[in-house]
Design a protein around this motif. Structure first.
Motif, PDB file in Angstrom:
ATOM      1  N   ASN A 238      -8.173  -2.239  -0.890  1.00  0.00           N
ATOM      2  CA  ASN A 238      -7.150  -2.919  -0.100  1.00  0.00           C
ATOM      3  C   ASN A 238      -5.860  -2.952  -0.906  1.00  0.00           C
ATOM      4  O   ASN A 238      -5.831  -3.480  -2.025  1.00  0.00           O
ATOM      5  CB  ASN A 238      -7.622  -4.340   0.235  1.00  0.00           C
ATOM      6  CG  ASN A 238      -6.699  -5.053   1.208  1.00  0.00           C
ATOM      7  OD1 ASN A 238      -5.484  -4.965   1.103  1.00  0.00           O
ATOM      8  ND2 ASN A 238      -7.279  -5.768   2.146  1.00  0.00           N
ATOM      9  N   THR A 239      -4.776  -2.403  -0.372  1.00  0.00           N
ATOM     10  CA  THR A 239      -3.521  -2.280  -1.129  1.00  0.00           C
ATOM     11  C   THR A 239      -2.878  -3.625  -1.438  1.00  0.00           C
ATOM     12  O   THR A 239      -1.969  -3.701  -2.261  1.00  0.00           O
ATOM     13  CB  THR A 239      -2.499  -1.423  -0.353  1.00  0.00           C
ATOM     14  OG1 THR A 239      -2.176  -2.062   0.891  1.00  0.00           O
ATOM     15  CG2 THR A 239      -3.062  -0.035  -0.081  1.00  0.00           C
TER      16      THR A 239
ATOM     17  N   ARG B 274       7.846   4.583   9.196  1.00  0.00           N
ATOM     18  CA  ARG B 274       6.671   3.983   8.571  1.00  0.00           C
ATOM     19  C   ARG B 274       7.114   2.796   7.727  1.00  0.00           C
ATOM     20  O   ARG B 274       8.104   2.881   6.993  1.00  0.00           O
ATOM     21  CB  ARG B 274       5.924   5.005   7.720  1.00  0.00           C
ATOM     22  CG  ARG B 274       5.198   6.051   8.540  1.00  0.00           C
ATOM     23  CD  ARG B 274       4.459   7.042   7.665  1.00  0.00           C
ATOM     24  NE  ARG B 274       5.379   7.896   6.941  1.00  0.00           N
ATOM     25  CZ  ARG B 274       5.013   8.938   6.198  1.00  0.00           C
ATOM     26  NH1 ARG B 274       3.725   9.224   6.067  1.00  0.00           N
ATOM     27  NH2 ARG B 274       5.908   9.687   5.580  1.00  0.00           N
ATOM     28  N   ASN B 275       6.385   1.690   7.832  1.00  0.00           N
ATOM     29  CA  ASN B 275       6.711   0.456   7.131  1.00  0.00           C
ATOM     30  C   ASN B 275       5.688   0.171   6.042  1.00  0.00           C
ATOM     31  O   ASN B 275       4.480   0.238   6.276  1.00  0.00           O
ATOM     32  CB  ASN B 275       6.706  -0.720   8.104  1.00  0.00           C
ATOM     33  CG  ASN B 275       7.991  -0.815   8.900  1.00  0.00           C
ATOM     34  OD1 ASN B 275       8.798  -1.710   8.690  1.00  0.00           O
ATOM     35  ND2 ASN B 275       8.188   0.098   9.843  1.00  0.00           N
ATOM     36  N   TYR B 276       6.176  -0.187   4.863  1.00  0.00           N
ATOM     37  CA  TYR B 276       5.297  -0.634   3.787  1.00  0.00           C
ATOM     38  C   TYR B 276       6.151  -1.318   2.729  1.00  0.00           C
ATOM     39  O   TYR B 276       7.386  -1.303   2.783  1.00  0.00           O
ATOM     40  CB  TYR B 276       4.504   0.525   3.177  1.00  0.00           C
ATOM     41  CG  TYR B 276       5.342   1.679   2.678  1.00  0.00           C
ATOM     42  CD1 TYR B 276       5.762   1.760   1.350  1.00  0.00           C
ATOM     43  CD2 TYR B 276       5.704   2.724   3.535  1.00  0.00           C
ATOM     44  CE1 TYR B 276       6.522   2.821   0.899  1.00  0.00           C
ATOM     45  CE2 TYR B 276       6.466   3.786   3.082  1.00  0.00           C
ATOM     46  CZ  TYR B 276       6.867   3.838   1.764  1.00  0.00           C
ATOM     47  OH  TYR B 276       7.635   4.884   1.318  1.00  0.00           O
TER      48      TYR B 276
ATOM     49  N   SER C 180       0.426  -2.206   1.981  1.00  0.00           N
ATOM     50  CA  SER C 180       0.467  -2.026   3.434  1.00  0.00           C
ATOM     51  C   SER C 180       1.002  -3.287   4.106  1.00  0.00           C
ATOM     52  O   SER C 180       0.931  -4.390   3.556  1.00  0.00           O
ATOM     53  CB  SER C 180      -0.932  -1.709   3.973  1.00  0.00           C
ATOM     54  OG  SER C 180      -1.421  -0.516   3.407  1.00  0.00           O
TER      55      SER C 180
ATOM     56  N   SER D 270       1.234  -6.503   6.489  1.00  0.00           N
ATOM     57  CA  SER D 270       0.265  -7.536   6.841  1.00  0.00           C
ATOM     58  C   SER D 270       0.731  -8.250   8.103  1.00  0.00           C
ATOM     59  O   SER D 270       1.906  -8.590   8.242  1.00  0.00           O
ATOM     60  CB  SER D 270       0.124  -8.541   5.696  1.00  0.00           C
ATOM     61  OG  SER D 270      -0.643  -9.656   6.095  1.00  0.00           O
TER      62      SER D 270
ATOM     63  N   THR E 143       8.456   9.786   2.449  1.00  0.00           N
ATOM     64  CA  THR E 143       7.274   9.200   1.814  1.00  0.00           C
ATOM     65  C   THR E 143       6.280  10.326   1.552  1.00  0.00           C
ATOM     66  O   THR E 143       5.703  10.870   2.496  1.00  0.00           O
ATOM     67  CB  THR E 143       6.636   8.128   2.714  1.00  0.00           C
ATOM     68  OG1 THR E 143       7.613   7.107   3.002  1.00  0.00           O
ATOM     69  CG2 THR E 143       5.434   7.500   2.033  1.00  0.00           C
TER      70      THR E 143
ATOM     71  N   ALA F 179       0.299   9.116   2.035  1.00  0.00           N
ATOM     72  CA  ALA F 179      -0.109   8.256   3.147  1.00  0.00           C
ATOM     73  C   ALA F 179       0.131   6.812   2.731  1.00  0.00           C
ATOM     74  O   ALA F 179      -0.437   6.332   1.763  1.00  0.00           O
ATOM     75  CB  ALA F 179      -1.583   8.476   3.475  1.00  0.00           C
ATOM     76  N   ALA F 180       0.994   6.127   3.456  1.00  0.00           N
ATOM     77  CA  ALA F 180       1.422   4.784   3.046  1.00  0.00           C
ATOM     78  C   ALA F 180       0.356   3.722   3.260  1.00  0.00           C
ATOM     79  O   ALA F 180       0.609   2.546   3.052  1.00  0.00           O
ATOM     80  CB  ALA F 180       2.695   4.402   3.808  1.00  0.00           C
ATOM     81  N   LYS F 181      -0.842   4.120   3.656  1.00  0.00           N
ATOM     82  CA  LYS F 181      -1.907   3.147   3.901  1.00  0.00           C
ATOM     83  C   LYS F 181      -2.875   3.039   2.729  1.00  0.00           C
ATOM     84  O   LYS F 181      -3.676   2.122   2.674  1.00  0.00           O
ATOM     85  CB  LYS F 181      -2.683   3.537   5.168  1.00  0.00           C
ATOM     86  CG  LYS F 181      -1.854   3.467   6.439  1.00  0.00           C
ATOM     87  CD  LYS F 181      -2.698   3.831   7.650  1.00  0.00           C
ATOM     88  CE  LYS F 181      -1.879   3.760   8.934  1.00  0.00           C
ATOM     89  NZ  LYS F 181      -2.687   4.111  10.127  1.00  0.00           N
ATOM     90  N   GLY F 182      -2.825   3.978   1.803  1.00  0.00           N
ATOM     91  CA  GLY F 182      -3.774   3.977   0.703  1.00  0.00           C
ATOM     92  C   GLY F 182      -3.182   3.369  -0.558  1.00  0.00           C
ATOM     93  O   GLY F 182      -2.028   2.950  -0.596  1.00  0.00           O
TER      94      GLY F 182
END
Length: 252
Positions: free
Chosen positions: A76-77, A111-113, A123, A125, A141, A144-147
């Motif tokens: 979990n980032t 993409r948002n992070y 990531s 929330s 980017t 992958a901005a989710k990892g």
């Protein structure tokens, strides 16, 4: 002495066997910095374990792999550090530390992070949105901005330079009380140059490239104190810091 050694071996085996047969009676999750960062709740962790069939109340503690539990949680980032351990009373303890975001990124693909203090990706929330600097525009980017990623990883030396510049500026602004309160947004244009949106005043600040950015901020601070305080904060539309030893302004 031989008798004592045999005694301790037998006792150790007895305790170990008893511990292996013990059932998990409680999962204790402690989020160390939950007051300042509210990304996670304790139930998020217990649900994660349950969904991945890692643990359920009443299961044998001997079948709990604490290392795999840590690896799952650290996927979990939002989580920076995790300690998982079992106590003699049949309780699984999970101690967590969350990442601290310093800037929110909205890249060219929308993409948002977040990026944290060390440049690691966080990531988005649904539970908590921190009030921090926002940066958007022509930002690529390269991952992958989710990892779990970090912009300073050598494999991103070619693709993450703009993100690294953004991160450096964000840290500088964050560490200065005045600029942290005044600058609310950065925009990256097609030339990979920066424009700053202030909290007070209708003007746009043209920073240009990141070279000598500290000197540019020093010029701007002097202009604020000796210029805008005299002529008024609503006098200019643009304040351009790109040129050496001068500030070029456009009037409203």
């Amino acid at each position: 002495w031989v008798g004592l050694v045999l005694y301790f071996v037998l006792i150790s085996g007895f305790i170990s066997g008893k511990r292996d047969a013990m059932l998990c009676n409680k999962v204790e999750v402690v989020i160390a910095d939950s007051l300042s960062k509210r990304f996670l709740e304790k139930r998020d962790i217990t649900e994660m374990l349950s969904q991945n069939n890692m643990l359920s109340l009443g299961s044998e503690l001997s079948k709990v792999n604490t290392k795999k539990v840590e690896e799952l949680i650290l996927g979990n980032t939002l989580i920076k550090h995790c300690d998982v351990y079992i106590t003699v009373d049949g309780k699984l303890n999970i101690d967590l530390w969350q990442r601290e975001p310093v800037v929110r990124i909205i890249d060219r693909k929308n993409r948002n992070y977040y990026l944290d203090l060390e440049g690691s990706v966080i990531s988005m929330s649904k539970r908590f949105t921190p009030h921090i600097l926002v940066v958007n525009g022509y930002i690529n980017t390269p991952f992958a901005a989710k990892g779990v990623e970090n912009i300073y990883n050598p494999k991103y030396n070619k693709g993450a330079q703009t993100l690294r510049n953004v991160h450096e500026l964000a840290l500088f602004i964050r560490e200065n009380d005045f600029w942290n309160g005044q600058i609310v947004q950065l925009y990256v244009d097609k030339k990979q140059e920066f424009e700053l949106v202030p909290r007070i005043g209708p003007h746009l600040i043209i920073l240009g490239g990141v070279e000598n950015y500290q000197e540019k901020f020093e010029k701007l601070e002097i202009f604020y104190s000796e210029g805008l305080n005299n002529v008024g904060w609503n006098h200019y539309l643009k304040i351009n810091l790109k040129y050496k030893d001068q500030i070029v302004c456009s009037k409203i």
